[in-house]
Design an enzyme around this catalytic site. Structure first.
Site, PDB file in Angstrom:
ATOM      1  N   ASP A  77       0.845  -1.141  -0.076  1.00  0.00           N
ATOM      2  CA  ASP A  77      -0.047   0.101  -0.132  1.00  0.00           C
ATOM      3  C   ASP A  77       0.923   1.129  -0.004  1.00  0.00           C
ATOM      4  O   ASP A  77       2.242   1.252   0.152  1.00  0.00           O
ATOM      5  CB  ASP A  77      -0.934   0.144   1.052  1.00  0.00           C
ATOM      6  CG  ASP A  77      -0.233  -0.076   2.353  1.00  0.00           C
ATOM      7  OD1 ASP A  77       0.824  -0.896   2.671  1.00  0.00           O
ATOM      8  OD2 ASP A  77      -0.626   0.457   3.474  1.00  0.00           O
ATOM      9  N   GLU A 137       0.104  -1.140   5.703  1.00  0.00           N
ATOM     10  CA  GLU A 137       1.294  -0.895   6.487  1.00  0.00           C
ATOM     11  C   GLU A 137       0.963   0.627   6.880  1.00  0.00           C
ATOM     12  O   GLU A 137       1.589   0.915   7.900  1.00  0.00           O
ATOM     13  CB  GLU A 137       2.152  -0.997   5.779  1.00  0.00           C
ATOM     14  CG  GLU A 137       3.695  -1.065   6.628  1.00  0.00           C
ATOM     15  CD  GLU A 137       4.093   0.191   6.649  1.00  0.00           C
ATOM     16  OE1 GLU A 137       5.269   0.621   7.412  1.00  0.00           O
ATOM     17  OE2 GLU A 137       3.877   1.391   5.950  1.00  0.00           O
TER      18      GLU A 137
END
Ligand SMILES: [Zn+2]
Length: 395
Positions: A77, A137
């Site tokens: 991400d 994350e």
């Protein structure tokens, strides 16, 4: 060989950046692409999905299914581009003046791209590489723990993990942990002139935030002059605050989020215990005035720190690949490395690009960092191809 990996990695980076994997969106299109890419080499991996099924971690073993391998971990991400002024399309890698611009170029799709580019080299190893990709994350390291648990269960004991956050290829052995909390205050609306007839959620929240700021000052006063962290103490900041609808109404609702970032050895829950008591007291106090009033506090995430290990095996191994013999470094941002370490894996951070370019408009990675990252992958492959007897210290 290294130049070939850099070129191939750059092409893969273009593909990875084109997937808009902002944390609020699904990352499955990127994962599917990686699965298809690895399938070309006859490699199958394992997805570890989230509860909703719209995101997934993914990991795959490259090379023999034996112990002693190296985990290369990256988050799929990226942070949002909302409100940022970009000079070129954030989802198209654009080269200008020796830099590749695009969201995720440094944080941290270049590392992933270079690891994927080196797959044919890793396949020749006597020991494996495990490529591990997480989701979420950037919103509290929420995805990785399930993947790490799955790796621990299914993968023959790896030797160490490298989390490829952008460190300019320096070896980083410590990071702070983060405890992120949200406080919600429910007040009682009344005309702002009639303070005896209501409770301003904003005023209550400001009182609580004031307590937190005093705590932040106290933590600063406890700074450790020998700390490897900058700043050399725990930090506490309020990142979001929202409350009220009009200047002449006592606010019904107010919420704020704060994050407490502690170096290893400081326990965020212990630090916050007096504040939790204060929240409970304020909750009781305003409930006694109007029963719908109250204060709640929710822990949104708790990411453990990465504790530097003196003469750690992971540090020595990665330094031998990068040639980095500088001082031990610690960083103040949090990452998944602490989660890998907590699961028992020797772990360091090391990846191409600089954290200073991460999260910014016009995020970029320097071409020479791509080259250094490619060289790292080549040396890693060479090392894992050596006979174990040549490296008794790694057994
Ligand atoms: Zn990152």
């Amino acid at each position: 060989m290294s130049a070939e990996i850099a070129t191939k990695g750059r092409a893969i980076l273009e593909t990875l950046v084109a997937f808009d994997t902002t944390s609020r969106l699904s990352n499955l299109a990127l994962i599917e692409w990686v699965e298809a890419y690895l399938a070309n080499f006859g490699i199958a991996g394992r997805r570890v999905p989230n509860a909703a099924g719209d995101k997934a971690n993914f990991y795959a073993t490259i090379g023999p299914d034996v112990a002693g391998g190296v985990i290369l971990s990256g988050h799929s991400d990226v942070v949002p581009i909302d409100g940022q002024d970009w000079s070129s399309d954030p989802w198209v890698v654009t080269e200008r003046e020796g830099k590749l611009h695009g969201r995720g170029t440094s944080d941290m799709k270049a590392f992933i791209a270079l690891a994927l580019a080196a797959v044919p080299l890793f396949q020749q190893g006597r020991r494996p590489v495990h490529i591990a990709l997480s989701y979420d994350e950037e919103v509290g390291c929420k995805g990785a723990p399930d993947m790490i648990a799955s790796i621990a269960r299914h993968v023959p004991a790896p030797m160490l993990a490298v989390v490829g956050e952008p460190t300019s290829m320096a070896v980083v052995t410590g990071h702070k942990g983060i405890a992120l909390h949200e406080v919600r205050v429910r007040g009682h609306e009344a005309h702002s002139s009639l303070t005896h007839l209501g409770v301003s959620a904003n005023n209550v929240a400001i009182g609580l935030m004031h307590e937190l700021m005093e705590l932040a000052e106290a933590l600063k006063a406890q700074a450790d002059p020998d700390s490897p962290f900058t700043p050399p103490h725990a930090t506490l900041t309020v990142g979001i605050m929202q409350g009220g609808t009009a200047s002449n109404i006592l606010a019904r609702d107010c919420r704020f989020q704060f994050d407490l970032r502690c170096p290893p050895g400081q326990d965020p829950l212990a630090i916050l215990a007096p504040f939790m008591e204060r929240v409970a007291a304020v909750d009781a106090e305003i409930k006694s005035r109007f029963e719908e009033c109250g204060v709640t506090i929710e822990r949104l995430s708790h990411t453990p720190p990465l504790t530097p290990v003196a003469d750690g095996a992971a540090e020595a191994f990665v330094r031998s690949l990068t040639g980095d013999n500088g001082p031990a470094l610690a960083v103040s941002y949090a990452a998944e490395a602490g989660q890998f370490a907590r699961a028992g894996f020797a772990t360091v951070l090391c990846g191409p690009g600089s954290i200073e370019q991460a999260h910014q408009p016009d995020e970029w990675i320097a071409l020479d960092q791509i080259d250094k990252g490619a060289a790292f992958m080549v040396r890693l492959a060479e090392r894992l191809a050596e006979r174990p007897a040549d490296r008794p210290e790694e057994r």
